[in-house]
Write an enzyme that holds these catalytic residues in place. Sequence first.
Site, PDB file in Angstrom:
ATOM      1  NE  ARG A 119      -3.842   0.564   2.150  1.00 38.65           N
ATOM      2  CZ  ARG A 119      -4.945   0.654   2.792  1.00 38.65           C
ATOM      3  NH1 ARG A 119      -5.022   1.199   3.286  1.00 38.65           N
ATOM      4  NH2 ARG A 119      -6.115   0.008   2.268  1.00 38.65           N
TER       5      ARG A 119
ATOM      6  CG  HIS B   6      -8.120   0.334  -2.957  1.00 42.14           C
ATOM      7  ND1 HIS B   6      -7.060  -1.183  -2.517  1.00 42.14           N
ATOM      8  CD2 HIS B   6      -9.046   0.558  -1.833  1.00 42.14           C
ATOM      9  CE1 HIS B   6      -7.661  -1.137  -1.068  1.00 42.14           C
ATOM     10  NE2 HIS B   6      -8.772   0.172  -0.590  1.00 42.14           N
TER      11      HIS B   6
ATOM     12  CD  GLN C  74     -13.289  -1.658  -0.890  1.00 47.59           C
ATOM     13  OE1 GLN C  74     -12.246  -1.778  -0.047  1.00 47.59           O
ATOM     14  NE2 GLN C  74     -13.989  -2.081  -1.244  1.00 47.59           N
TER      15      GLN C  74
ATOM     16  CG  ASP D 187     -13.572   6.074  -1.106  1.00 49.56           C
ATOM     17  OD1 ASP D 187     -13.425   5.924   0.376  1.00 49.56           O
ATOM     18  OD2 ASP D 187     -12.752   6.665  -1.472  1.00 49.56           O
TER      19      ASP D 187
ATOM     20  CB  CYS E 201     -14.160   0.938   0.134  1.00 49.78           C
ATOM     21  SG  CYS E 201     -13.719   2.840   0.063  1.00 49.78           S
TER      22      CYS E 201
ATOM     23  NE  ARG F 146     -10.410  -5.028   0.024  1.00 42.75           N
ATOM     24  CZ  ARG F 146      -9.606  -3.840   0.773  1.00 42.75           C
ATOM     25  NH1 ARG F 146     -10.689  -3.459   1.788  1.00 42.75           N
ATOM     26  NH2 ARG F 146      -8.229  -4.169   0.016  1.00 42.75           N
TER      27      ARG F 146
HETATM   28  N1   CP Z   1     -11.427   0.142   2.374  1.00 41.81           N
HETATM   29  C1   CP Z   1      -9.883   0.276   2.952  1.00 41.81           C
HETATM   30  O1   CP Z   1      -9.103  -0.100   2.090  1.00 41.81           O
HETATM   31  O2   CP Z   1      -9.895   0.056   4.156  1.00 41.81           O
HETATM   32  P1   CP Z   1      -8.651   0.036   4.915  1.00 41.81           P
HETATM   33  O3   CP Z   1      -7.960   1.517   4.253  1.00 41.81           O
HETATM   34  O4   CP Z   1      -8.815  -0.291   6.581  1.00 41.81           O
HETATM   35  O5   CP Z   1      -7.461  -1.341   4.633  1.00 41.81           O
HETATM   36  N1  NVA Z   2     -10.136   6.754  -1.145  1.00 45.65           N
HETATM   37  C1  NVA Z   2      -9.376   6.513   0.191  1.00 45.65           C
HETATM   38  C2  NVA Z   2      -9.902   5.024   0.499  1.00 45.65           C
HETATM   39  C3  NVA Z   2      -9.442   4.253   1.761  1.00 45.65           C
HETATM   40  C4  NVA Z   2      -9.558   2.660   1.484  1.00 45.65           C
HETATM   41  C5  NVA Z   2      -7.993   6.622   0.293  1.00 45.65           C
HETATM   42  O1  NVA Z   2      -7.254   6.366  -0.442  1.00 45.65           O
HETATM   43  O2  NVA Z   2      -7.416   6.997   1.720  1.00 45.65           O
END
Ligand code: CP
Ligand code: NVA
Length: 299
Positions: A97, A124, A127, A215, A255, A283
């Site tokens: 990530r 993502h 997701q 989101d 999400c 997930r």
């Molecule tokens: N939806 C999602 O990616 O959650 P986290 O940021 O908690 O991993």
């Molecule tokens: N769009 C958000 C998603 C978090 C799961 C971010 O990137 O922070």
Amino acid sequence: MTLRHFLEIDDLTAAELVEVLDLAEATDPPQVLAGKGGALLFEKPSVRTRNAAEMAVVHLGGHPVAMREAEVGIDERESAEDLARVLSGFHAVIGARVFAHTTVVRMAGAAAVPVVNLLSDRAHPTQALADVLTLRQHLGELSGHRLAWVGDANNVFCSLSLAAAMVGMEVRAACPAGFAPAADHLARVAAAGTNLTVTDRPEAAVDGADVVATDVWTSMGQEDEAERRRQAFAGFIVDQALMAHAAPAAVFLHCLPAHRGEEVTGEVVDGPQSLVWLQAENRLHALRGLLAFLLGRSG
Ligand code: CP
Ligand code: NVA
């Protein structure tokens, strides 16, 4: 066999996407990671993705090693490429990530094992796998159903709209001026077989939709823009009044984490149309299906 990475949802073909969804629902997961490890790097916080990825590795017989940025130091302590080379010697898969999407691209270029994007500023994709899995479980055949996105054309939107196109769904997005999808994303969704319609009126996007998704307005890494974004997104909250424009049996996706009273009301996210808890659990299943697919195909 060739090395398969998963940096964007369309690294899979439409047929492979269905294969991953089928593997996600397999009751007897192949033990493709027996005696092996999965390295999981996180430059940003995570609850769902980290737990889903760790447990997916366990379900496939492996051992996960999760690391936070403070102990890894991507491009500070050592380069993303060196990390990928070193971790390839210990593990059968690397998940990351990251802030900049280019970081996972560089890792994939240097790794000897599959690299999975666990969220970047651009995408993502794990997701999106869980999202279409959730919709398939709820709606059955997805082709012909309509998805409405309300809010920021961000990483989650990009992966979900592309995934929806790949399974034959129609997509409409309502975004404030300055936060609409880029032209190259529209072209990519069109190449996947769907015209993505963009409006700045949430009611127009949601009208008759089978799925309404949103989101956060401020993603991780954009905290400095939070106030400007709150102003720009005023009027883009998903509330009961907006949901009333959707099809009567419409469902709601997010999400998570959610900010009740900002991009969605508690009434909607905690209401009968919300699938968010199933979506979150999926997930894990989606990541397990993905890893089974990648490890089955990467030599
Ligand atoms: N939806 C999602 O990616 O959650 P986290 O940021 O908690 O991993
Ligand atoms: N769009 C958000 C998603 C978090 C799961 C971010 O990137 O922070």
